[in-house]
Design a protein around this motif. Structure first.
Motif, mmCIF file in Angstrom:
data_model
loop_
_atom_site.group_PDB
_atom_site.id
_atom_site.type_symbol
_atom_site.label_atom_id
_atom_site.label_comp_id
_atom_site.label_asym_id
_atom_site.label_seq_id
_atom_site.Cartn_x
_atom_site.Cartn_y
_atom_site.Cartn_z
ATOM 1 N N LEU A 95 -19.364 13.195 11.605
ATOM 2 C CA LEU A 95 -18.500 12.256 12.333
ATOM 3 C C LEU A 95 -17.247 12.989 12.800
ATOM 4 N N ASP A 96 -17.308 13.488 14.023
ATOM 5 C CA ASP A 96 -16.185 14.283 14.534
ATOM 6 C C ASP A 96 -15.714 13.846 15.914
ATOM 7 N N ASP A 97 -16.015 12.595 16.289
ATOM 8 C CA ASP A 97 -15.634 12.131 17.621
ATOM 9 C C ASP A 97 -14.214 11.570 17.668
ATOM 10 N N THR A 98 -13.633 11.225 16.511
ATOM 11 C CA THR A 98 -12.265 10.706 16.460
ATOM 12 C C THR A 98 -11.769 10.721 15.017
ATOM 13 N N PHE A 99 -10.472 10.515 14.867
ATOM 14 C CA PHE A 99 -9.863 10.350 13.549
ATOM 15 C C PHE A 99 -9.915 8.866 13.169
ATOM 16 N N PRO A 100 -10.540 8.495 12.059
ATOM 17 C CA PRO A 100 -10.562 7.086 11.648
ATOM 18 C C PRO A 100 -9.149 6.514 11.448
ATOM 19 N N ALA A 101 -8.196 7.343 11.093
ATOM 20 C CA ALA A 101 -6.822 6.870 10.893
ATOM 21 C C ALA A 101 -6.250 6.230 12.156
ATOM 22 N N ARG A 102 -6.737 6.627 13.322
ATOM 23 C CA ARG A 102 -6.267 6.025 14.584
ATOM 24 C C ARG A 102 -6.460 4.519 14.570
ATOM 25 N N ALA A 103 -7.579 4.074 14.044
ATOM 26 C CA ALA A 103 -7.869 2.641 14.004
ATOM 27 C C ALA A 103 -6.859 1.905 13.132
ATOM 28 N N ILE A 155 0.823 -1.198 0.000
ATOM 29 C CA ILE A 155 0.000 0.000 0.000
ATOM 30 C C ILE A 155 0.864 1.257 0.000
ATOM 31 N N CYS A 156 0.623 2.123 -0.978
ATOM 32 C CA CYS A 156 1.355 3.389 -1.078
ATOM 33 C C CYS A 156 0.830 4.392 -0.061
ATOM 34 N N SER A 157 -0.509 4.494 0.050
ATOM 35 C CA SER A 157 -1.127 5.433 0.978
ATOM 36 C C SER A 157 -2.611 5.133 1.092
ATOM 37 N N VAL A 158 -3.214 5.694 2.144
ATOM 38 C CA VAL A 158 -4.656 5.572 2.356
ATOM 39 C C VAL A 158 -5.204 6.967 2.609
ATOM 40 N N PHE A 159 -6.189 7.345 1.814
ATOM 41 C CA PHE A 159 -6.885 8.621 1.980
ATOM 42 C C PHE A 159 -8.245 8.306 2.588
ATOM 43 N N ILE A 160 -8.558 8.957 3.687
ATOM 44 C CA ILE A 160 -9.776 8.688 4.442
ATOM 45 C C ILE A 160 -10.603 9.960 4.501
ATOM 46 N N THR A 161 -11.898 9.851 4.178
ATOM 47 C CA THR A 161 -12.779 10.991 4.385
ATOM 48 C C THR A 161 -13.931 10.566 5.283
ATOM 49 N N VAL A 162 -14.467 11.548 5.990
ATOM 50 C CA VAL A 162 -15.660 11.336 6.800
ATOM 51 C C VAL A 162 -16.627 12.476 6.508
ATOM 52 N N THR A 163 -17.899 12.195 6.688
ATOM 53 C CA THR A 163 -18.880 13.258 6.575
ATOM 54 C C THR A 163 -18.775 14.141 7.826
ATOM 55 N N GLY A 164 -19.230 15.382 7.705
ATOM 56 C CA GLY A 164 -19.072 16.364 8.771
ATOM 57 C C GLY A 164 -19.740 16.003 10.078
ATOM 58 N N GLN A 188 -3.256 1.570 14.578
ATOM 59 C CA GLN A 188 -3.119 0.588 15.654
ATOM 60 C C GLN A 188 -3.096 -0.848 15.151
ATOM 61 N N MET A 189 -3.366 -1.044 13.866
ATOM 62 C CA MET A 189 -3.359 -2.393 13.295
ATOM 63 C C MET A 189 -1.922 -2.831 13.029
ATOM 64 N N GLY A 190 -1.627 -4.090 13.310
ATOM 65 C CA GLY A 190 -0.291 -4.628 13.096
ATOM 66 C C GLY A 190 0.146 -4.536 11.649
ATOM 67 N N GLY A 191 1.344 -3.986 11.416
ATOM 68 C CA GLY A 191 1.903 -3.874 10.074
ATOM 69 C C GLY A 191 1.537 -2.597 9.344
ATOM 70 N N TRP A 192 0.670 -1.772 9.918
ATOM 71 C CA TRP A 192 0.199 -0.562 9.261
ATOM 72 C C TRP A 192 0.897 0.690 9.778
ATOM 73 N N GLU A 193 1.838 0.556 10.653
ATOM 74 C CA GLU A 193 2.484 1.695 11.302
ATOM 75 C C GLU A 193 3.164 2.647 10.322
ATOM 76 N N LEU A 194 3.671 2.139 9.206
ATOM 77 C CA LEU A 194 4.433 2.961 8.261
ATOM 78 C C LEU A 194 3.627 3.394 7.031
ATOM 79 N N VAL A 195 2.393 2.939 6.924
ATOM 80 C CA VAL A 195 1.561 3.308 5.772
ATOM 81 C C VAL A 195 1.100 4.754 5.938
ATOM 82 N N PRO A 196 1.371 5.624 4.964
ATOM 83 C CA PRO A 196 0.909 7.014 5.057
ATOM 84 C C PRO A 196 -0.617 7.092 5.039
ATOM 85 N N LEU A 197 -1.168 7.829 6.005
ATOM 86 C CA LEU A 197 -2.617 7.993 6.141
ATOM 87 C C LEU A 197 -2.954 9.469 6.154
ATOM 88 N N MET A 198 -4.104 9.820 5.585
ATOM 89 C CA MET A 198 -4.566 11.213 5.600
ATOM 90 C C MET A 198 -6.072 11.213 5.761
#
Length: 122
Positions: A53-61, A42-51, A64-74
């Motif tokens: 949903l503002d209780d957390t950043f989905p990228a946090r999830a 995976i080169c990168s993951v772009f994440i959007t949420v509708t307005g 925290q997944m094993g092996g995903w620590e270095l994948v660029p997220l936005m």
């Protein structure tokens, strides 16, 4: 090998941290399983949420997944179009793969299936 985009979306019923994080993991796992990919591809993951949903950043999830620590997220807000689907999380993965665009499986779960019924499996 080419870089391909893989789309997916999922909806939640409530704007709560754990619900958003769990839905994000469910969607990402669905995309990964359907396309037989691993984080290293995976080169990168772009994440959007509708307005609404503002209780957390989905990228946090994902972080925290094993092996995903270095994948660029936005994370970003989805364009707020009147009448559009509410409480929706969308992912766009950019992946190194030998698959053709036709072989890529996009994943739409819950009420998000209405976004792309042409790509939703029965």
């Amino acid at each position: 090998m080419s870089v391909r985009g893989i789309r997916g979306a999922i909806t939640v019923d409530v704007n709560e941290e754990q619900t958003i994080l769990q839905a994000t993991v469910e969607l990402l796992n669905g995309i990964v399983t359907a396309n037989n990919i691993v984080p290293e591809e995976i080169c990168s993951v772009f994440i959007t949420v509708t307005g609404d949903l503002d209780d957390t950043f989905p990228a946090r999830a994902i972080r925290q997944m094993g092996g995903w620590e270095l994948v660029p997220l936005m994370c970003a807000l989805e364009v707020p179009v009147k009448g559009s689907l509410e409480k929706c999380i969308r992912l766009m993965l950019h992946v190194n793969t030998d698959k053709t665009q036709k072989e890529i499986e996009h994943v739409y779960l819950g009420r998000a299936q209405a976004l792309r019924p042409d790509l939703t499996k029965a």
